[in-house]
Scaffold this active site. Structure first.
Site, PDB file in Angstrom:
ATOM      1  N   TRP A  30       0.911  -1.190   0.115  1.00  0.00           N
ATOM      2  CA  TRP A  30       0.083  -0.050  -0.118  1.00  0.00           C
ATOM      3  C   TRP A  30       0.790   1.315   0.001  1.00  0.00           C
ATOM      4  CZ3 TRP A  30      -0.429   3.689   3.990  1.00  0.00           C
ATOM      5  CH2 TRP A  30      -1.389   5.042   3.362  1.00  0.00           C
ATOM      6  N   GLU A  40      -3.030  -2.806  -2.645  1.00  0.00           N
ATOM      7  CA  GLU A  40      -4.375  -2.196  -2.007  1.00  0.00           C
ATOM      8  C   GLU A  40      -4.754  -0.761  -2.302  1.00  0.00           C
ATOM      9  OE1 GLU A  40      -3.531  -1.764   2.359  1.00  0.00           O
ATOM     10  OE2 GLU A  40      -5.496  -1.336   2.798  1.00  0.00           O
ATOM     11  N   LYS A  52      -7.177   2.469  -2.638  1.00  0.00           N
ATOM     12  CA  LYS A  52      -7.771   3.721  -1.403  1.00  0.00           C
ATOM     13  C   LYS A  52      -8.611   4.713  -2.111  1.00  0.00           C
ATOM     14  CE  LYS A  52      -6.491   5.739   2.928  1.00  0.00           C
ATOM     15  NZ  LYS A  52      -5.610   5.968   3.923  1.00  0.00           N
ATOM     16  N   ASP A 112      -9.905  -3.049   1.370  1.00  0.00           N
ATOM     17  CA  ASP A 112     -10.001  -2.755   2.803  1.00  0.00           C
ATOM     18  C   ASP A 112     -11.122  -1.895   2.966  1.00  0.00           C
ATOM     19  OD1 ASP A 112      -9.999  -0.540   4.889  1.00  0.00           O
ATOM     20  OD2 ASP A 112      -7.713  -0.884   4.755  1.00  0.00           O
ATOM     21  N   HIS A 151     -11.924   1.836   2.834  1.00  0.00           N
ATOM     22  CA  HIS A 151     -11.367   2.571   1.645  1.00  0.00           C
ATOM     23  C   HIS A 151     -12.137   3.137   0.310  1.00  0.00           C
ATOM     24  CE1 HIS A 151      -6.855   1.717   2.670  1.00  0.00           C
ATOM     25  NE2 HIS A 151      -7.445   2.287   3.417  1.00  0.00           N
ATOM     26  N   HIS A 170      -8.608  -6.251   4.185  1.00  0.00           N
ATOM     27  CA  HIS A 170      -8.374  -5.480   5.336  1.00  0.00           C
ATOM     28  C   HIS A 170      -9.595  -5.234   5.790  1.00  0.00           C
ATOM     29  CE1 HIS A 170      -3.940  -4.057   4.784  1.00  0.00           C
ATOM     30  NE2 HIS A 170      -3.942  -5.153   4.958  1.00  0.00           N
ATOM     31  N   ASP A 211     -12.597   8.615   9.097  1.00  0.00           N
ATOM     32  CA  ASP A 211     -11.647   7.744   9.382  1.00  0.00           C
ATOM     33  C   ASP A 211     -12.185   6.484   8.822  1.00  0.00           C
ATOM     34  OD1 ASP A 211      -9.522   6.752  10.919  1.00  0.00           O
ATOM     35  OD2 ASP A 211     -11.303   5.484  12.185  1.00  0.00           O
ATOM     36  N   ASP A 271     -10.384   3.687   9.807  1.00  0.00           N
ATOM     37  CA  ASP A 271      -9.719   2.689  10.796  1.00  0.00           C
ATOM     38  C   ASP A 271     -10.316   2.388  11.961  1.00  0.00           C
ATOM     39  OD1 ASP A 271      -7.554   1.654   8.873  1.00  0.00           O
ATOM     40  OD2 ASP A 271      -7.203   3.781   8.747  1.00  0.00           O
ATOM     41  N   ASP A 294      -7.329  -4.410   9.846  1.00  0.00           N
ATOM     42  CA  ASP A 294      -6.461  -3.166   9.880  1.00  0.00           C
ATOM     43  C   ASP A 294      -7.350  -1.948  10.493  1.00  0.00           C
ATOM     44  OD1 ASP A 294      -4.827  -1.292   8.991  1.00  0.00           O
ATOM     45  OD2 ASP A 294      -5.365  -1.301   6.762  1.00  0.00           O
TER      46      ASP A 294
HETATM   47  C1  RNT Z   1      -4.032   2.604   4.877  1.00  0.00           C
HETATM   48  C2  RNT Z   1      -3.961   1.158   4.290  1.00  0.00           C
HETATM   49  C3  RNT Z   1      -2.899   0.431   4.943  1.00  0.00           C
HETATM   50  C4  RNT Z   1      -2.500   0.750   6.377  1.00  0.00           C
HETATM   51  C5  RNT Z   1      -1.428  -0.083   6.940  1.00  0.00           C
HETATM   52  C6  RNT Z   1      -0.864   0.443   8.217  1.00  0.00           C
HETATM   53  O1  RNT Z   1      -5.127   3.471   4.588  1.00  0.00           O
HETATM   54  O2  RNT Z   1      -5.308   0.741   5.016  1.00  0.00           O
HETATM   55  O3  RNT Z   1      -3.222  -1.054   4.967  1.00  0.00           O
HETATM   56  O4  RNT Z   1      -3.618   0.776   7.478  1.00  0.00           O
HETATM   57  O5  RNT Z   1      -0.600  -0.425   6.010  1.00  0.00           O
HETATM   58 ZN    ZN Z   2      -5.471  -1.431   4.906  1.00  0.00          ZN
END
Ligand code: RNT
Ligand code: ZN
Length: 431
Positions: A198, A239, A241, A272, A275, A299, A307, A309, A339
């Site tokens: 990523w 990955e 985003k 993810d 994302h 993820h 946010d 995460d 993640d």
């Molecule tokens: C970032 C990605 C990535 C990170 C990690 C720490 O938006 O999700 O996967 O969270 O690599």
């Molecule tokens: Zn991620």
């Protein structure tokens, strides 16, 4: 396991868990579901725990630097891991509260560099030897990630797509070495490592050139993946985003970019959950992309407003992700990783909550009455909806409790007392 309980009370509790399970088992049998089979299947589902929840994505390098790449860990809950040994101890605690055998997902900045400044283009398997030995001792698989952020050469927001050839080359070297480390992990543990790339590359405001960085990113990635590595040792993943903090207007590695890249280059795509657009779920993408690729990485995360995460909870999004994996028989084609990073609560609890929820969601999917699919196949959408809604309140909790009990991990909220004890005995003594 509930050490404070006296033997008598403990035996009663065990008995009631088993009785509840027997009733649940019968109820599921009426629905054509074999709970024993479901539990065997669940025991084969590894979850990759992300090391970076343990210290707010800081790592163990020796050239300082703050969290970059648009990643932000908010909160200042005391007791974060400061050394590899502390992180391993904390992870060990978390694994002891999660039923089953799982994996650990490491980032390159968690290498052990013996106090030396080892730059990202110098990392090698030796820097991860202690992690590998530890994983081996504990029966864990390992996954890996190059760290293309929190570094002076990523400070302007570009890495593999940078306009400067020297900087691109630096990150290419880092990613190439990361694959080699992944392969060394896979070889040592006898289970393939998923190495996920990523990069944060993007722009805060409207770009004048959206194509240039993408062309450079594709070229850099081709250089990273040039040397073939056996998929038995290492699997390459990329990955996408939608946006990040500071890259609100443009991210070079968008969904379409990496979808095209992964399909054309035979790579894994990492989806993810945080994302995409806020109402866009990754659950529906799983059966789409798997028509065109062998395997994917997830993820699992939770987006909340800006946010991406937050700690994973047992909500409809998570249930839908798990259902897509299970109902389609994709278990051996979907690698599940977590993640998120929350620095405002106990970090071991954050791992435990997310991992237990992921497993619970998989279990619920494995316990789905077959009549739901049958109704759809027969064109009876009325029954499909009725049965889907009735299935929500089937007694999966009793099956889950029994599973935890049988795997020797705390049942229900009992795990929390263990975390509180560890916090008092260990975390609170950290400076
Ligand atoms: C970032 C990605 C990535 C990170 C990690 C720490 O938006 O999700 O996967 O969270 O690599
Ligand atoms: Zn991620």
């Amino acid at each position: 396991m509930a050490p404070k309980m006296n033997t008598e009370a403990f035996k009663d509790k065990q008995k009631s868990i088993q009785q509840a399970y027997q009733l649940a088992k019968e109820r599921y049998l009426e629905c054509g579901v074999d709970t024993e089979k479901a539990l065997e299947e669940l025991a084969r589902a590894p979850i990759s725990l992300h090391c970076w929840q343990g210290d707010d994505v800081r790592g163990f390098e020796h050239f300082g630097g703050t969290l970059g790449g648009g990643l932000v860990a908010t909160g200042n809950y005391p007791g974060k891991a400061r050394t590899p040994d502390e992180l391993r101890a904390d992870l060990g605690k978390a694994y002891s509260l999660i039923p089953g055998r799982h994996r650990l997902n490491l980032h390159a900045l968690y290498g052990e560099f013996g106090g030396k400044k080892v730059d990202r283009d110098e990392i090698a398997p030796e820097h991860f030897q202690s992690w590998i030995s530890w994983a081996k001792r504990n029966g864990l698989g390992l996954d890996f990630n190059p760290t293309c952020f929190s570094h002076p050469k990523a400070a302007d927001g570009f890495t593999l797509s940078h306009r400067d050839k020297g900087i691109r080359q630096f990150w290419i070297e880092h990613c190439m070495r990361s694959r080699e480390i992944g392969a060394a992990m896979g070889k040592a543990l006898g289970k393939a490592c998923v190495t996920n790339v990523w990069v944060p590359d993007g722009m805060k405001d409207t770009p004048a050139d959206r194509s240039g960085p993408r062309a450079r990113l594709a070229e850099s990635l081709d250089a990273v993946f040039k040397t073939p590595i056996s998929p038995k040792l290492n699997l390459d993943s990329v990955e996408p985003k939608l946006f990040g903090i500071g890259s609100e207007s443009y991210v070079a590695g968008s969904h379409e970019f990496y979808l095209g890249y992964a399909v054309s280059r035979n790579k894994l795509l990492c989806l993810d959950a945080g994302h995409y657009h806020p109402t866009e779920s990754i659950a529906d993408k799983i059966s789409s992309v798997l028509q065109f690729m062998r395997e994917i990485l997830l993820h699992v995360s939770r987006g909340v407003r800006w946010d991406s995460d937050h700690v994973v909870i047992l909500n409809d999004d998570l249930l839908a992700i798990a259902r897509e994996i299970v109902a389609n028989g994709f278990a051996d084609r979907v690698h599940i990783g977590l993640d998120y990073f929350d620095a405002s609560i106990n970090r071991i609890a954050a791992w435990t909550i997310g991992a237990r929820n992921m497993l619970r969601a998989l279990l619920i999917a494995m316990l789905e009455p077959p009549a739901i699919k049958a109704a759809e196949a027969g064109g009876d959408f009325t029954s499909r909806l009725a049965l889907q809604e009735e299935a929500r309140t089937l007694p999966f909790g009793a099956v889950w409790d029994y599973y935890c009990e049988s795997k020797g991990v705390p049942v229900g909220e009992n795990w929390l007392a263990e975390v509180k004890r560890y916090e008092k005995d260990v975390l609170s003594k950290r400076g």
